[in-house]
Structure formats: C-alpha cells, structure tokens
Write a protein that holds these residues in place. Structure first.
Motif: not given
Length: 184
Positions: A26-27, A59-72, A98-101, A106-112
């Motif tokens: 998630i961006d 479908r099965g959830l392998n990872r959920l990552i929320y990328f957020r600009e800023g410290k707050n 960039i971090p999301l990309t 990195q996850l491309a070989s681990k998920v469908d």
C-alpha cells in the motif's frame, strides 16, 4: 469402465482448487490523497476491514505492508493492521515508490500475486517487471486519480469506492451547499 454416474462423481472429486498467495503493498500517501481529493474531506480514511477481504477474495494473505511518508504514523493504524492482518507499517523518508518497489521485487519469488494499492504511474515499470517474472499484478485504487496506463499494464484492476472508506468519528464533512456568505 466407469458408469455415467461414477464419472460424474469422479469429476466432482477431481476439481482442482488453486490456492494463491497474495502480498498487498500500500502506497499510503497516494491512497489517502486520492480519497481526500474525491471526498473533499481530510478525515476520510480507507476501511481495511471491508477492502482487504474484498481484494483477497478467499486467497491467502502472505504479506500486507503499508508504506507511509513521514514520521507521524498513527499507532492505531499500525496496531490494527498488525492485529488483523499481521501487517506492518513502514515509514518512508520521502515517497513510498522506491521502498515499495524494492519490497515488491523481493516478494516476487515468494507469492503468486502482488496487489499494489496506488494509482500512481510511477509503478508502471514495476508492474511490467513483476509480470515478466511470472507474478500476477493487481492494482487497487480510486479511479478518478489512477493512471490509465497503469490499469492497462496490470492483470486486474480493483476499483476502490466509497464503500471502502469511512469518515473518522467526531469529524464532520464540510457542507458544500452551506458556504459562508461574506458581507460586502
């Protein structure tokens, strides 16, 4: 030799169930800005409780990552994503692109399947790369703020609409019909 009824039974038991593993990236800034621009309200947020199950579609959830600009970053959001989806929130120095990309590659070989929540055209090359690696790529975003080319490059597009967001309690939406009248 199988009789017709036995053939039907055998066919029924031989159904193939495909179990896909999915990563949702998630961006956060892009999705938040998109919702705010459509609703004209800074207090409208994504409702992950309705959106994530809809995106996963059993479908099965392998990872959920929320990328957020800023410290707050809201500790409530971080806690909620972790408790409900074993998700994590990653603060970004600038943009999440960039971090999301990096994480997606990195996850491309681990998920469908990788679902990217963003309508940003900056992800077009990432989508092309992931697909060339054999990963199914889905985009979920607000249609009004989404790059048409990004949608064309993806394997599937999920439209995020008002059923997928909510207004923070205690916050009222500005009434567009009752604009303040200025005295002359």
């Amino acid at each position: 030799m199988l009789t017709m009824s036995n053939q039907t039974k055998a066919k029924h038991f031989m159904e193939i169930f495909i179990n896909q593993t999915v990563a949702i990236l998630i961006d956060g800034n892009n999705i938040e800005r998109s919702i705010h621009s459509v609703t004209n309200n800074q207090n409208t947020m994504v409702n992950f409780d309705t959106l994530i199950p809809k995106l996963l579609d059993n479908r099965g959830l392998n990872r959920l990552i929320y990328f957020r600009e800023g410290k707050n970053i809201s500790s409530k959001l971080t806690e909620r994503l972790h408790n409900h989806y074993y998700g994590s929130v990653i603060p970004c120095h600038k943009s999440a692109d960039i971090p999301l990309t990096i994480k997606a590659t990195q996850l491309a070989s681990k998920v469908d399947t990788i679902i990217i929540l963003s309508g940003d055209s900056d992800y077009i090359e990432l989508v092309r790369h992931l697909r060339s690696e054999g990963v199914r790529v889905e985009i979920a975003s607000i249609p009004e703020t989404t790059s048409g080319l990004l949608v064309e490059e993806a394997d599937y597009y999920h439209e995020i609409d008002e059923s997928d967001w909510f207004e923070l309690p205690g916050q009222s939406r500005p009434n567009r019909n009752n604009k303040r009248k200025h005295k002359k």
